[in-house]
Design an enzyme around this catalytic site. Sequence first.
Site, PDB file in Angstrom:
ATOM      1  N   MET A 181      39.962  39.924  38.518  1.00 28.74           N
ATOM      2  CA  MET A 181      38.516  39.973  38.284  1.00 28.74           C
ATOM      3  C   MET A 181      38.177  41.213  37.464  1.00 28.74           C
ATOM      4  O   MET A 181      37.676  42.216  37.967  1.00 28.74           O
ATOM      5  CB  MET A 181      37.774  39.959  39.623  1.00 28.74           C
ATOM      6  CG  MET A 181      38.003  38.672  40.401  1.00 28.74           C
ATOM      7  SD  MET A 181      37.077  38.575  41.967  1.00 28.74           S
ATOM      8  CE  MET A 181      38.065  39.663  43.006  1.00 28.74           C
ATOM      9  N   GLU A 209      37.635  39.250  49.351  1.00 29.95           N
ATOM     10  CA  GLU A 209      37.106  40.447  48.678  1.00 29.95           C
ATOM     11  C   GLU A 209      36.700  41.501  49.705  1.00 29.95           C
ATOM     12  O   GLU A 209      35.548  41.603  50.061  1.00 29.95           O
ATOM     13  CB  GLU A 209      35.929  40.050  47.792  1.00 29.95           C
ATOM     14  CG  GLU A 209      36.311  39.063  46.690  1.00 29.95           C
ATOM     15  CD  GLU A 209      35.156  38.759  45.744  1.00 29.95           C
ATOM     16  OE1 GLU A 209      34.157  39.522  45.680  1.00 29.95           O
ATOM     17  OE2 GLU A 209      35.242  37.736  45.050  1.00 29.95           O
TER      18      GLU A 209
END
Length: 345
Positions: free
Chosen positions: A186, A128
């Site tokens: 996500m 991320e």
Amino acid sequence: MYTNAVYYPNWRVYRNQPPSSLNFGMISHVFYAFARIDDDGSICLSDSWADDEMEVDGVKGCLRSFAALKKIPSNTHVKVILSVGGGGAGSDKFPLMAQDPTTRTRFADSARAMVDKYELDGIDIDWEHPSDAIQGTNFLSLLQCLRAALPAPRYLLTSALPAGEWALQYIPLAPAAQLLDLINLMAYDFFGPWSPIAGHQAALYAPTPDTPCANTAIEYLVKCGVPCSKILLGIPVYGRSFLGAQAAGQAYAGSAGDEGTFEFRDLPRNDAVEQVDLQLGAAWCVGTNEAGGWISYDVPETVRVKAAYAKERGLAGLFYWTVTGDSVAERSLVMAGYRELHSVE
């Protein structure tokens, strides 16, 4: 057969939620969160006591518990995948490791060793996130190393990706998708404490053209060459708090809860009134500041809407961050998704 996957965070074993607490009848894949990257570029356990040493479900460590549980005849459909990285510090070492062929190879070799040691089914990369084109290229090179070390179909290779063009633009999505078995989109945290106004944190559709939503992210992936059949739509099993707001689009005074969130199992809180918009695929509750203010989250009704969308678009299915925040019985998000995906009343 649609995928109904969950992330299981290893720290929840300390809250009396061992692997055996999961309802495997509703779950196809478990992403075990998280392993980390060691200084030499290899994979290491983030909590060796929880992962490998403590007594859990009659064996040593949560990883061996999952290996044992999926051998039970009723659970043989379940795949357990080791997720590496995560938010914040969990992803800090990806850029340095991925830029060097030697450390990429070391990472991939250690991934294979870790998966084989604990009788797992594959690796999930939760970087991320690549923040420029060079890191995006290195991300692809890392996947190539991993795929060589973890050949299909014996091993699964997946990746969690953010649901925004602002991040996805740096990743060579089409070639990455060819290497990956699943992409975990996500599709949450569209709004939070970083946002200037309150907003739906995981809406399926946008109330206005410039509002982020899951459908926009799906459209972007498809436009970039990602097959729908490899995309899992992410469901948050928590709500985001906006104190002082009464509706999306309003100013707010701050956030309540742990990092501005409340687990779904605890919602709605106190005197808060829950509301659902099936057109947007979003839900929320409104209460006093003591109740968390205006809180954005998913409920079984919105999960069913998202599961129906996944079927209509030909997606692989759904995943949930995290299963340990779910409620029970008819209030369970995981159950709602499973039933809709598989047309179970």
